[in-house]
Scaffold this motif. Structure first.
Motif, short mmCIF file in Angstrom:
data_model
loop_
_atom_site.label_atom_id
_atom_site.label_comp_id
_atom_site.label_asym_id
_atom_site.label_seq_id
_atom_site.Cartn_x
_atom_site.Cartn_y
_atom_site.Cartn_z
N LYS A 52 9.24 7.61 -10.14
CA LYS A 52 8.40 6.74 -9.31
C LYS A 52 8.79 6.84 -7.83
O LYS A 52 7.93 6.91 -6.95
N LEU A 53 10.09 6.86 -7.56
CA LEU A 53 10.55 6.97 -6.18
C LEU A 53 10.16 8.32 -5.57
O LEU A 53 9.79 8.39 -4.40
N GLU A 54 10.21 9.38 -6.38
CA GLU A 54 9.79 10.69 -5.90
C GLU A 54 8.30 10.69 -5.54
O GLU A 54 7.90 11.32 -4.55
N GLU A 55 7.49 10.00 -6.32
CA GLU A 55 6.05 9.91 -6.02
C GLU A 55 5.82 9.23 -4.68
O GLU A 55 4.99 9.67 -3.88
N ILE A 56 6.55 8.15 -4.44
CA ILE A 56 6.42 7.43 -3.17
C ILE A 56 6.91 8.32 -2.02
O ILE A 56 6.27 8.41 -0.97
N GLU A 57 8.02 9.00 -2.24
CA GLU A 57 8.57 9.91 -1.22
C GLU A 57 7.56 11.01 -0.88
O GLU A 57 7.35 11.33 0.29
N LYS A 58 6.91 11.58 -1.89
CA LYS A 58 5.90 12.63 -1.66
C LYS A 58 4.73 12.09 -0.86
O LYS A 58 4.17 12.78 -0.01
N SER A 59 4.36 10.84 -1.14
CA SER A 59 3.27 10.22 -0.40
C SER A 59 3.61 10.15 1.09
O SER A 59 2.80 10.49 1.94
N LYS B 207 0.82 -1.21 0.00
CA LYS B 207 0.00 0.00 0.00
C LYS B 207 0.85 1.26 0.00
O LYS B 207 0.49 2.27 -0.59
N ALA B 208 2.00 1.21 0.67
CA ALA B 208 2.86 2.39 0.77
C ALA B 208 3.53 2.74 -0.55
O ALA B 208 3.93 3.88 -0.75
N CYS B 209 3.64 1.80 -1.44
CA CYS B 209 4.33 2.03 -2.72
C CYS B 209 3.35 2.33 -3.84
O CYS B 209 3.56 1.97 -5.00
N ILE B 210 2.28 3.04 -3.52
CA ILE B 210 1.30 3.44 -4.51
C ILE B 210 1.89 4.57 -5.34
O ILE B 210 2.45 5.52 -4.82
N THR B 211 1.74 4.48 -6.66
CA THR B 211 2.24 5.52 -7.56
C THR B 211 1.17 5.83 -8.60
O THR B 211 0.26 5.06 -8.82
N GLN B 212 1.33 6.97 -9.23
CA GLN B 212 0.44 7.36 -10.33
C GLN B 212 1.01 6.74 -11.60
O GLN B 212 2.14 7.01 -11.96
N SER B 213 0.25 5.90 -12.27
CA SER B 213 0.74 5.21 -13.46
C SER B 213 0.25 5.90 -14.71
O SER B 213 -0.94 6.03 -14.92
#
Length: 147
Positions: free
Chosen positions: A103-110, A19-25
């Motif tokens: 992708k990593l930046e998206e997870i970091e922002k989350s 769940k924590a690794c959700i990204t916008q695809s």
């Protein structure tokens, strides 16, 4: 020592990390980190052979071949022959590196959206790294037949 606690915690960790690794695809709704992204994540530090990736991600050889072909077509990855000439290794390209970093930046922002304290952030990183080390230890012991 109460039995079952570590198993329950491991399952909760597996569910929570997914769940924590959700990204916008690419214009689609949010989803978990794709196999494409996981492969690029693995090869961003150093090239890996297909067999290593198969072992790490528990993939079928045919599935990896299909995904790898797609990554190559998109310009995210290249195959290079190793010294033996029989074996290849996957190398990330600049485009692939840019893709996985996004992708990593998206997870970091989350995570940043609910962790704003630096101490709490460092504690979360340390806890995740500890969990990773523990699960790697368990996996290695399982592979050696000790569990």
């Amino acid at each position: 020592m109460e039995k079952g606690k570590i198993a329950e915690a491991a399952v909760r960790l597996r569910i929570a990390t997914r769940k924590a690794c959700i990204t916008q695809s690419e214009g689609r709704r949010k989803g978990t980190l794709s196999l494409d992204a996981k492969i690029l994540f693995l090869i961003r530090e150093k090239p890996l052979t297909p067999n290593t990736i198969i072992d790490l991600l528990e993939l079928q050889k045919s599935n990896l071949a299909s995904i790898a072909n797609g990554l190559e077509k998109r310009g995210f990855m290249e195959r290079h022959k190793l010294f033996s000439r029989r074996e290849t290794a996957y190398h990330i390209t600049d485009a692939g590196r840019e893709y996985i970093e996004t992708k990593l930046e998206e997870i970091e922002k989350s995570f940043a959206s609910f962790i704003d304290d630096e101490k709490e952030y460092e504690s979360a990183v340390e806890t995740l790294e500890s969990a990773t080390r523990l699960l790697s230890f368990v996996e290695n012991r399982t592979q050696k037949g000790n569990i």
